[in-house]
Design a protein around this motif. Structure first.
Motif, PDB file in Angstrom:
ATOM      1  N   ALA A 103       0.855  -1.190   0.000  1.00  0.00           N
ATOM      2  CA  ALA A 103       0.000   0.000   0.000  1.00  0.00           C
ATOM      3  C   ALA A 103       0.886   1.234   0.000  1.00  0.00           C
ATOM      4  O   ALA A 103       1.791   1.353   0.826  1.00  0.00           O
ATOM      5  CB  ALA A 103      -0.914  -0.001   1.215  1.00  0.00           C
ATOM      6  N   MET A 104       0.622   2.137  -0.938  1.00  0.00           N
ATOM      7  CA  MET A 104       1.323   3.420  -0.945  1.00  0.00           C
ATOM      8  C   MET A 104       0.664   4.295   0.116  1.00  0.00           C
ATOM      9  O   MET A 104      -0.537   4.515   0.088  1.00  0.00           O
ATOM     10  CB  MET A 104       1.229   4.081  -2.315  1.00  0.00           C
ATOM     11  N   VAL A 105       1.479   4.778   1.068  1.00  0.00           N
ATOM     12  CA  VAL A 105       0.921   5.565   2.163  1.00  0.00           C
ATOM     13  C   VAL A 105       1.410   7.009   2.167  1.00  0.00           C
ATOM     14  O   VAL A 105       0.969   7.791   2.999  1.00  0.00           O
ATOM     15  CB  VAL A 105       1.221   4.895   3.532  1.00  0.00           C
ATOM     16  N   GLY A 106       2.294   7.349   1.234  1.00  0.00           N
ATOM     17  CA  GLY A 106       2.756   8.729   1.179  1.00  0.00           C
ATOM     18  C   GLY A 106       3.862   8.910   0.165  1.00  0.00           C
ATOM     19  O   GLY A 106       4.324   7.954  -0.457  1.00  0.00           O
ATOM     20  N   SER A 107       4.264  10.162  -0.010  1.00  0.00           N
ATOM     21  CA  SER A 107       5.391  10.473  -0.890  1.00  0.00           C
ATOM     22  C   SER A 107       6.138  11.656  -0.304  1.00  0.00           C
ATOM     23  O   SER A 107       5.584  12.431   0.484  1.00  0.00           O
ATOM     24  CB  SER A 107       4.903  10.777  -2.300  1.00  0.00           C
ATOM     25  N   LEU A 108       7.412  11.785  -0.676  1.00  0.00           N
ATOM     26  CA  LEU A 108       8.226  12.892  -0.194  1.00  0.00           C
ATOM     27  C   LEU A 108       9.304  13.189  -1.209  1.00  0.00           C
ATOM     28  O   LEU A 108       9.595  12.374  -2.079  1.00  0.00           O
ATOM     29  CB  LEU A 108       8.829  12.565   1.176  1.00  0.00           C
ATOM     30  N   MET A 109       9.880  14.400  -1.096  1.00  0.00           N
ATOM     31  CA  MET A 109      10.976  14.798  -1.974  1.00  0.00           C
ATOM     32  C   MET A 109      12.273  14.673  -1.194  1.00  0.00           C
ATOM     33  O   MET A 109      12.377  15.136  -0.070  1.00  0.00           O
ATOM     34  CB  MET A 109      10.799  16.241  -2.451  1.00  0.00           C
ATOM     35  N   ARG A 110      13.253  14.006  -1.794  1.00  0.00           N
ATOM     36  CA  ARG A 110      14.564  13.866  -1.171  1.00  0.00           C
ATOM     37  C   ARG A 110      15.612  14.076  -2.261  1.00  0.00           C
ATOM     38  O   ARG A 110      15.593  13.385  -3.278  1.00  0.00           O
ATOM     39  CB  ARG A 110      14.712  12.474  -0.560  1.00  0.00           C
ATOM     40  N   ASP A 111      16.512  15.008  -2.042  1.00  0.00           N
ATOM     41  CA  ASP A 111      17.571  15.339  -3.002  1.00  0.00           C
ATOM     42  C   ASP A 111      17.006  15.659  -4.381  1.00  0.00           C
ATOM     43  O   ASP A 111      17.565  15.263  -5.410  1.00  0.00           O
ATOM     44  CB  ASP A 111      18.591  14.186  -3.114  1.00  0.00           C
ATOM     45  N   GLY A 112      15.859  16.322  -4.418  1.00  0.00           N
ATOM     46  CA  GLY A 112      15.262  16.710  -5.695  1.00  0.00           C
ATOM     47  C   GLY A 112      14.530  15.588  -6.411  1.00  0.00           C
ATOM     48  O   GLY A 112      14.048  15.784  -7.516  1.00  0.00           O
ATOM     49  N   ALA A 116       8.455   7.401  -2.762  1.00  0.00           N
ATOM     50  CA  ALA A 116       7.159   6.962  -2.241  1.00  0.00           C
ATOM     51  C   ALA A 116       7.407   6.130  -0.995  1.00  0.00           C
ATOM     52  O   ALA A 116       8.464   5.516  -0.838  1.00  0.00           O
ATOM     53  CB  ALA A 116       6.423   6.131  -3.279  1.00  0.00           C
ATOM     54  N   LEU A 117       6.429   6.120  -0.119  1.00  0.00           N
ATOM     55  CA  LEU A 117       6.491   5.264   1.060  1.00  0.00           C
ATOM     56  C   LEU A 117       5.483   4.139   0.893  1.00  0.00           C
ATOM     57  O   LEU A 117       4.298   4.380   0.680  1.00  0.00           O
ATOM     58  CB  LEU A 117       6.167   6.063   2.322  1.00  0.00           C
ATOM     59  N   LEU A 124       7.404   0.208   6.828  1.00  0.00           N
ATOM     60  CA  LEU A 124       7.468   1.225   5.789  1.00  0.00           C
ATOM     61  C   LEU A 124       8.767   1.094   5.010  1.00  0.00           C
ATOM     62  O   LEU A 124       9.841   0.917   5.599  1.00  0.00           O
ATOM     63  CB  LEU A 124       7.379   2.622   6.395  1.00  0.00           C
ATOM     64  N   TYR A 125       8.657   1.188   3.681  1.00  0.00           N
ATOM     65  CA  TYR A 125       9.819   1.108   2.793  1.00  0.00           C
ATOM     66  C   TYR A 125       9.822   2.334   1.887  1.00  0.00           C
ATOM     67  O   TYR A 125       8.804   2.647   1.263  1.00  0.00           O
ATOM     68  CB  TYR A 125       9.746  -0.134   1.912  1.00  0.00           C
ATOM     69  N   PRO A 126      10.971   3.035   1.794  1.00  0.00           N
ATOM     70  CA  PRO A 126      11.065   4.112   0.809  1.00  0.00           C
ATOM     71  C   PRO A 126      11.352   3.510  -0.570  1.00  0.00           C
ATOM     72  O   PRO A 126      12.123   2.558  -0.694  1.00  0.00           O
ATOM     73  CB  PRO A 126      12.245   4.943   1.312  1.00  0.00           C
ATOM     74  N   VAL A 127      10.717   4.053  -1.607  1.00  0.00           N
ATOM     75  CA  VAL A 127      10.889   3.540  -2.971  1.00  0.00           C
ATOM     76  C   VAL A 127      11.147   4.724  -3.882  1.00  0.00           C
ATOM     77  O   VAL A 127      10.517   5.768  -3.753  1.00  0.00           O
ATOM     78  CB  VAL A 127       9.605   2.799  -3.425  1.00  0.00           C
ATOM     79  N   LYS A 128      12.084   4.559  -4.824  1.00  0.00           N
ATOM     80  CA  LYS A 128      12.374   5.602  -5.803  1.00  0.00           C
ATOM     81  C   LYS A 128      12.267   5.019  -7.206  1.00  0.00           C
ATOM     82  O   LYS A 128      12.148   3.797  -7.371  1.00  0.00           O
ATOM     83  CB  LYS A 128      13.759   6.186  -5.558  1.00  0.00           C
ATOM     84  N   SER A 129      12.271   5.870  -8.209  1.00  0.00           N
ATOM     85  CA  SER A 129      12.220   5.394  -9.593  1.00  0.00           C
ATOM     86  C   SER A 129      13.411   4.486  -9.854  1.00  0.00           C
ATOM     87  O   SER A 129      14.534   4.763  -9.428  1.00  0.00           O
ATOM     88  CB  SER A 129      12.252   6.566 -10.567  1.00  0.00           C
TER      89      SER A 129
END
Length: 175
Positions: A103-112, A116-117, A124-129
């Protein structure tokens, strides 16, 4: 007392009047029983069962993990197969879980870059492209504030490996 005697008399008169109806009903029932001719089709005798010994036990199990892994490796050895790159790379932790358990529970910007969380098994796992998710070689292609888009490699009805696009939507707090 008079009332009781009158009531009893009236009851006896009514019962006497009903006896002729009951006799008539009994006669009609007797006549119907005589006229009724049941038709019952005889049952066929049961067929003789001849047991056969099971002989396919020594054959190859079509669902054995060894056979499936050999088939996937053969498929990956084809020059233009979509699986070639997927088989040779190292698996990521979130590839052990099916997409419907995430389940996607949020998103945030890190280093531009947008991250997604994901919540999987109450962690909770952070995911990037570029990260991989799910059991169908899913690679994250885009992350927005409300969804994750990924490309999966799956088999179609003909057995060919094709790409498909899947998404994980942001889950509201109540879900």
């Amino acid at each position: 007392m008079k009332r009781l005697a009158l009531g009893l008399g009236a009851l006896l008169l009514m019962l006497a009047g009903c006896t002729s109806d009951i006799d008539e009903l009994k006669q009609w029932m007797e006549q119907e029983r005589k006229d009724a001719k049941p038709t019952v089709t005889p049952l066929l005798p049961p067929k003789k069962f001849l047991p056969q010994p099971y002989e396919a036990g020594a054959g190859v199990d079509p669902y054995s993990p060894q056979k499936l892994s050999v088939a996937i490796k053969q498929e990956a050895a084809q020059p233009n197969s979509l699986l070639t790159a997927e088989i040779s790379r190292r698996k990521e932790p979130l590839e052990a879980y099916p997409l419907d358990s995430m389940a996607m529970v949020g998103s945030l910007m890190r280093d531009g870059r947008r991250h997604a969380l994901l919540r999987v098994d109450n962690l909770l796992y952070p995911v990037k492209s570029g990260d991989y998710l799910g059991q169908n070689f899913g690679r994250v292609t885009k992350i927005s504030e409300t969804e994750i888009t990924l490309r999966e490699v799956v088999q179609d009805a003909a057995g060919e490996w094709i790409e498909r696009t899947s998404t994980l939507q942001l889950q509201e707090k109540g879900r």
